[in-house]
Scaffold this motif. Sequence first.
Motif, mmCIF file in Angstrom:
data_model
loop_
_atom_site.group_PDB
_atom_site.id
_atom_site.type_symbol
_atom_site.label_atom_id
_atom_site.label_comp_id
_atom_site.label_asym_id
_atom_site.label_seq_id
_atom_site.Cartn_x
_atom_site.Cartn_y
_atom_site.Cartn_z
ATOM 1 N N GLU A 31 17.717 -6.904 2.791
ATOM 2 C CA GLU A 31 16.933 -7.871 2.021
ATOM 3 C C GLU A 31 16.954 -7.628 0.517
ATOM 4 O O GLU A 31 16.488 -8.483 -0.246
ATOM 5 N N GLY A 32 17.459 -6.475 0.076
ATOM 6 C CA GLY A 32 17.593 -6.237 -1.347
ATOM 7 C C GLY A 32 16.502 -5.369 -1.942
ATOM 8 O O GLY A 32 15.523 -5.000 -1.280
ATOM 9 N N LEU A 33 16.672 -5.075 -3.232
ATOM 10 C CA LEU A 33 15.816 -4.113 -3.930
ATOM 11 C C LEU A 33 14.369 -4.580 -4.035
ATOM 12 O O LEU A 33 13.444 -3.798 -3.816
ATOM 13 N N GLU A 34 14.139 -5.839 -4.361
ATOM 14 C CA GLU A 34 12.768 -6.320 -4.539
ATOM 15 C C GLU A 34 11.994 -6.280 -3.228
ATOM 16 O O GLU A 34 10.820 -5.895 -3.189
ATOM 17 N N ALA A 35 12.651 -6.665 -2.133
ATOM 18 C CA ALA A 35 11.996 -6.597 -0.823
ATOM 19 C C ALA A 35 11.670 -5.151 -0.470
ATOM 20 O O ALA A 35 10.596 -4.862 0.088
ATOM 21 N N TYR A 36 12.585 -4.240 -0.802
ATOM 22 C CA TYR A 36 12.347 -2.813 -0.556
ATOM 23 C C TYR A 36 11.149 -2.330 -1.372
ATOM 24 O O TYR A 36 10.288 -1.599 -0.867
ATOM 25 N N ARG A 37 11.091 -2.712 -2.641
ATOM 26 C CA ARG A 37 9.987 -2.299 -3.508
ATOM 27 C C ARG A 37 8.643 -2.759 -2.931
ATOM 28 O O ARG A 37 7.686 -1.976 -2.833
ATOM 29 N N LEU A 38 8.574 -4.019 -2.526
ATOM 30 C CA LEU A 38 7.330 -4.555 -1.967
ATOM 31 C C LEU A 38 6.986 -3.865 -0.644
ATOM 32 O O LEU A 38 5.813 -3.598 -0.364
ATOM 33 N N TYR A 39 7.997 -3.601 0.158
ATOM 34 C CA TYR A 39 7.790 -2.936 1.449
ATOM 35 C C TYR A 39 7.138 -1.572 1.239
ATOM 36 O O TYR A 39 6.182 -1.201 1.941
ATOM 37 N N GLN A 40 7.631 -0.814 0.262
ATOM 38 C CA GLN A 40 7.084 0.521 0.020
ATOM 39 C C GLN A 40 5.692 0.458 -0.599
ATOM 40 O O GLN A 40 4.816 1.262 -0.249
ATOM 41 N N ILE A 41 5.475 -0.473 -1.511
ATOM 42 C CA ILE A 41 4.160 -0.600 -2.142
ATOM 43 C C ILE A 41 3.104 -0.975 -1.103
ATOM 44 O O ILE A 41 1.995 -0.422 -1.084
ATOM 45 N N GLU A 42 3.439 -1.908 -0.212
ATOM 46 C CA GLU A 42 2.488 -2.335 0.821
ATOM 47 C C GLU A 42 2.138 -1.199 1.773
ATOM 48 O O GLU A 42 1.066 -1.201 2.387
ATOM 49 N N ARG A 43 3.020 -0.216 1.889
ATOM 50 C CA ARG A 43 2.820 0.880 2.846
ATOM 51 C C ARG A 43 2.625 2.221 2.153
ATOM 52 O O ARG A 43 2.733 3.265 2.800
ATOM 53 N N GLU A 44 2.283 2.219 0.879
ATOM 54 C CA GLU A 44 2.266 3.484 0.142
ATOM 55 C C GLU A 44 1.182 4.445 0.606
ATOM 56 O O GLU A 44 1.250 5.643 0.326
ATOM 57 N N ASP A 45 0.180 3.941 1.351
ATOM 58 C CA ASP A 45 -0.839 4.828 1.903
ATOM 59 C C ASP A 45 -0.562 5.188 3.363
ATOM 60 O O ASP A 45 -1.374 5.856 4.004
ATOM 61 N N THR A 46 0.581 4.749 3.882
ATOM 62 C CA THR A 46 0.991 5.089 5.245
ATOM 63 C C THR A 46 1.996 6.231 5.182
ATOM 64 O O THR A 46 3.100 6.052 4.651
ATOM 65 N N PRO A 47 1.649 7.406 5.685
ATOM 66 C CA PRO A 47 2.574 8.551 5.573
ATOM 67 C C PRO A 47 3.890 8.290 6.292
ATOM 68 O O PRO A 47 3.926 7.699 7.375
ATOM 69 N N LEU A 48 4.955 8.733 5.688
ATOM 70 C CA LEU A 48 6.268 8.659 6.309
ATOM 71 C C LEU A 48 6.400 9.737 7.383
ATOM 72 O O LEU A 48 5.770 10.796 7.303
ATOM 73 N N ASP A 49 7.220 9.475 8.385
ATOM 74 C CA ASP A 49 7.492 10.487 9.395
ATOM 75 C C ASP A 49 8.371 11.588 8.803
ATOM 76 O O ASP A 49 9.065 11.400 7.807
ATOM 77 N N ARG A 50 8.370 12.734 9.440
ATOM 78 C CA ARG A 50 9.180 13.865 9.001
ATOM 79 C C ARG A 50 10.673 13.547 9.116
ATOM 80 O O ARG A 50 11.104 12.917 10.076
ATOM 81 N N GLY A 51 11.437 14.008 8.136
ATOM 82 C CA GLY A 51 12.877 13.837 8.145
ATOM 83 C C GLY A 51 13.596 15.069 8.678
ATOM 84 O O GLY A 51 12.967 16.051 9.100
#
Length: 303
Positions: A31-51
């Motif tokens: 979906e591109g960079l802007e969609a990625y930016r919004l996706y991360q901002i909307e979930r910035e308080d949701t912890p990522l899983d371990r890598g």
Amino acid sequence: MPVLLGDKLVIAISSRALFDLDESHRVYEQEGLEAYRLYQIEREDTPLDRGEAFTLVEKLLRINQLLDGETRVEVVLLSRNSADTGLRVFNSIQHYNLNITRAAFAGGRSPFTYIPAFGCHLFLSTHAEDVRSTLEAGFAAATILPAKRPREQRDELRIAFDGDAVLFSDESEQVFQREGLAAFQASELASAREPLRGGPFKPFLAALNRIQSEFPNGDCPIRTALFTARSAPAHERVIRTLREWNIRLDESLFLGGLDKSEFLRAFGADLFFDDQEGHCQRAVGFVPTGHVPHGISNLKSRG
């Protein structure tokens, strides 16, 4: 007075090696960079899983606690994210109580250019070109391969290395590739007392050794091992090289061409470094693995 990291073991890690950003990356690709930016901002308080490299980093940082809080290991985040999209990564670091306070967000470009400024001994990433660039600049680096395996519940940090083109230069491997096994064995026998030149991971192993020396014998939280396809008579040059460098490995396995995978599982490596993609692809089914795209084997694969 500026803070200097020169007396510490400094590990640089990308956000995708530390955390599972696969879903986020799919959004970016589809979906591109802007969609990625919004996706991360909307979930910035949701912890990522371990890598893939999370457990390694956790164990490295634990060493500071064992040294009565003295910071001997520093982990630095190097990311292609912008600070805006990287906020979720920092929030996840805080969620897991990882003592990572320094970061470089390169805003879509490769962050490897900051490795000399931080004085990094090792860079771990999932971006192969960033890893290649780091190695070409003279620093240890590896591409973390995806495996999604259950993580070992053990406090001791165990790191395994291949020899030629990783700990050592690829000078001997070049003989093997050009002239075959018999010529390689003859060359190593003739050069048994001539130390090998250092490979990209020599400074990292030396830094690990310095930290190991700060712990009493039998009470060190770090264990290192060499897993090499060499066998007698090519073993002697390796042993004498490490002796010349004054660098100790806890274990050394000379496997004579045997597959390394079961041996790595028996050792329980938290991370294994090898320059050959075929070895890495087999090992990653058994232990976390980092491909080191360095030396003659990788010149051939790129050509």
